[in-house]
Motif scaffolding. Structure first.
Motif, PDB file in Angstrom:
ATOM      1  N   PHE A 225       1.085  -1.611   0.272  1.00 54.15           N
ATOM      2  CA  PHE A 225       0.087  -0.069   0.332  1.00 54.15           C
ATOM      3  C   PHE A 225       0.751   1.341   0.277  1.00 54.15           C
ATOM      4  O   PHE A 225       0.626   2.508  -0.665  1.00 54.15           O
ATOM      5  N   GLY A 226       2.314   1.608   0.650  1.00 53.06           N
ATOM      6  CA  GLY A 226       2.851   2.437   0.553  1.00 53.06           C
ATOM      7  C   GLY A 226       2.973   2.838  -0.842  1.00 53.06           C
ATOM      8  O   GLY A 226       3.377   4.480  -1.290  1.00 53.06           O
ATOM      9  N   THR A 227       3.312   1.971  -1.502  1.00 51.32           N
ATOM     10  CA  THR A 227       3.673   1.733  -2.814  1.00 51.32           C
ATOM     11  C   THR A 227       2.810   2.083  -3.736  1.00 51.32           C
ATOM     12  O   THR A 227       3.487   3.521  -4.538  1.00 51.32           O
ATOM     13  N   LEU A 228       2.251   2.364  -3.120  1.00 47.42           N
ATOM     14  CA  LEU A 228       0.236   2.478  -4.595  1.00 47.42           C
ATOM     15  C   LEU A 228       0.092   4.236  -3.517  1.00 47.42           C
ATOM     16  O   LEU A 228       0.093   4.868  -5.025  1.00 47.42           O
ATOM     17  N   ALA A 229       0.164   3.663  -2.442  1.00 54.62           N
ATOM     18  CA  ALA A 229      -0.399   5.317  -2.054  1.00 54.62           C
ATOM     19  C   ALA A 229       0.962   6.314  -2.520  1.00 54.62           C
ATOM     20  O   ALA A 229      -0.059   7.588  -2.804  1.00 54.62           O
ATOM     21  N   ASP A 230       2.195   5.795  -2.282  1.00 59.73           N
ATOM     22  CA  ASP A 230       2.950   7.232  -3.304  1.00 59.73           C
ATOM     23  C   ASP A 230       2.982   7.271  -3.945  1.00 59.73           C
ATOM     24  O   ASP A 230       3.140   8.426  -4.866  1.00 59.73           O
ATOM     25  N   ARG A 231       2.526   6.371  -5.284  1.00 60.15           N
ATOM     26  CA  ARG A 231       2.094   7.149  -6.573  1.00 60.15           C
ATOM     27  C   ARG A 231       0.802   7.698  -6.528  1.00 60.15           C
ATOM     28  O   ARG A 231       1.025   8.654  -7.188  1.00 60.15           O
ATOM     29  N   VAL A 232      -0.200   7.345  -5.863  1.00 63.39           N
ATOM     30  CA  VAL A 232      -0.886   8.946  -5.786  1.00 63.39           C
ATOM     31  C   VAL A 232      -0.931   9.586  -5.619  1.00 63.39           C
ATOM     32  O   VAL A 232      -1.297  10.963  -6.380  1.00 63.39           O
ATOM     33  N   LEU A 233       0.102  10.010  -4.516  1.00 66.60           N
ATOM     34  CA  LEU A 233       0.323  11.560  -3.576  1.00 66.60           C
ATOM     35  C   LEU A 233       1.002  11.745  -4.403  1.00 66.60           C
ATOM     36  O   LEU A 233       1.259  13.239  -4.821  1.00 66.60           O
ATOM     37  N   ALA A 234       2.006  11.315  -5.650  1.00 64.78           N
ATOM     38  CA  ALA A 234       3.123  12.498  -6.539  1.00 64.78           C
ATOM     39  C   ALA A 234       2.224  12.866  -7.042  1.00 64.78           C
ATOM     40  O   ALA A 234       2.357  13.865  -8.514  1.00 64.78           O
ATOM     41  N   ARG A 235       1.065  11.969  -7.897  1.00 68.61           N
ATOM     42  CA  ARG A 235       0.584  12.138  -8.714  1.00 68.61           C
ATOM     43  C   ARG A 235      -0.375  13.749  -8.820  1.00 68.61           C
ATOM     44  O   ARG A 235      -0.616  14.178  -9.508  1.00 68.61           O
ATOM     45  N   ARG A 236      -1.398  13.556  -7.607  1.00 64.92           N
ATOM     46  CA  ARG A 236      -1.662  14.197  -7.601  1.00 64.92           C
ATOM     47  C   ARG A 236      -0.211  15.419  -6.482  1.00 64.92           C
ATOM     48  O   ARG A 236      -1.626  16.990  -7.255  1.00 64.92           O
ATOM     49  N   ASN A 237      -0.306  16.169  -6.077  1.00 64.69           N
ATOM     50  CA  ASN A 237       1.169  16.409  -5.713  1.00 64.69           C
ATOM     51  C   ASN A 237       1.396  17.882  -6.800  1.00 64.69           C
ATOM     52  O   ASN A 237       1.411  18.709  -7.384  1.00 64.69           O
ATOM     53  N   SER A 238       2.028  16.615  -8.426  1.00 65.97           N
ATOM     54  CA  SER A 238       2.943  16.792  -9.275  1.00 65.97           C
ATOM     55  C   SER A 238       1.158  17.618 -10.432  1.00 65.97           C
ATOM     56  O   SER A 238       1.534  19.270 -11.222  1.00 65.97           O
ATOM     57  N   ALA A 239       0.367  16.995 -10.330  1.00 67.00           N
ATOM     58  CA  ALA A 239      -0.650  18.118 -10.557  1.00 67.00           C
ATOM     59  C   ALA A 239      -1.064  19.185 -10.167  1.00 67.00           C
ATOM     60  O   ALA A 239      -1.614  20.664 -10.812  1.00 67.00           O
ATOM     61  N   HIS A 240      -0.792  19.360  -8.354  1.00 71.20           N
ATOM     62  CA  HIS A 240      -1.500  20.751  -7.650  1.00 71.20           C
ATOM     63  C   HIS A 240      -0.264  21.830  -8.072  1.00 71.20           C
ATOM     64  O   HIS A 240      -0.723  23.159  -8.515  1.00 71.20           O
ATOM     65  N   TYR A 241       1.037  21.081  -7.996  1.00 75.99           N
ATOM     66  CA  TYR A 241       2.181  22.127  -8.313  1.00 75.99           C
ATOM     67  C   TYR A 241       2.390  22.664  -9.788  1.00 75.99           C
ATOM     68  O   TYR A 241       3.145  23.161 -10.529  1.00 75.99           O
ATOM     69  N   GLY A 242       1.831  22.084 -10.375  1.00 78.40           N
ATOM     70  CA  GLY A 242       2.002  21.575 -12.221  1.00 78.40           C
ATOM     71  C   GLY A 242       1.204  22.785 -12.301  1.00 78.40           C
ATOM     72  O   GLY A 242       1.340  22.915 -13.232  1.00 78.40           O
TER      73      GLY A 242
END
Length: 242
Positions: A225-242
């Protein structure tokens, strides 16, 4: 975000359950077979006819065990994801993978280790049918109380962090947890139903296998789950700051 984490939590739980199923097949099932053989020998010695099998032993040890493990893993994975979504960003500046591992460790401690210290897993031929209800209620009371004790310990640690520092506050929170668990262990009734002639090695190895299965499940859940959640949150952060 919570919905995407929930789906990934259930997926992680199912994958972790498959790993736990493999562990149980290798290490747990041989002990179950030995316990069943012991029970059958006692019945034969007392002249009691064998009970009819509603489900064959082969199905129980394969498809039945896998189905139960997957359902268990999916349910715990979903709850784990909801707890993760609530805790992320609120209990410290942990990365998703680190937080998932910490939560998995806490879950393993509160849901598995603490209850098993009072009511360890027993193989077939151990326990009386008339006490099943009492044993089940007592075990789940231990699980609920253990989770409450862990929650109180975390809240106590957070409340003391500003005055005592994180290290001392963590030690105090751990002390609160240990004291509460000790009181719970003392308050709940003891259950002694292991037959005097039951093989001690079989009992010990069965309990080792049961604990190991849970360790594989919770460890796999935290890592996957940590691996999967890391990917979800990384995409969210990149979309937020992009």
């Amino acid at each position: 975000m919570a919905g995407r984490l929930l789906l990934r939590g259930m997926l992680a739980g199912i994958l972790a359950a498959c790993l736990a199923f493999g562990f149980a097949r290798i290490f747990g099932e041989p002990q179950v077979n030995l316990a069943i053989a012991f029970e059958s020998a006692l019945d034969a010695a007392s002249g009691e006819p064998p009970e009819p099998e509603l489900v064959s032993r082969g199905v129980q040890a394969s498809l039945g065990l896998l189905t139960a493990a997957i359902m268990y893993g999916a349910a715990y994975g979903g709850l784990f994801a909801l707890v993760f979504a609530t805790a992320y960003g609120r209990i410290g500046r942990f990365s998703p993978r680190m937080l998932a591992l910490l939560l998995a460790g806490a879950g393993f401690l509160a849901v598995v280790v603490v209850p098993d210290l009072k009511y360890p897993a027993n193989p077939p031929a151990v326990g009386q049918p008339e006490t099943i209800g009492m044993r089940t209620v007592a075990y789940f009371e231990m699980v609920v109380f253990s989770l409450c004790a862990l929650t109180l310990a975390v809240l106590a640690g957070r409340a003391l962090a500003a005055r005592m520092g994180h290290w001392n506050a963590t030690l105090c929170g751990g002390a609160v947890f240990v004291v509460l668990v000790a009181l719970l262990q003392w308050a709940l009734p003891d259950i002694h139903e292991v037959p005097d002639n039951f093989p001690a090695v079989v009992l010990w190895r069965f309990r080792e296998a049961a604990l190991g299965m849970q360790l594989v499940l919770w460890g796999g859940l935290g890592l996957i789950f940590g691996t999967l959640a890391d990917r979800v949150l990384a995409r969210r952060n990149s979309a937020h700051y992009g």
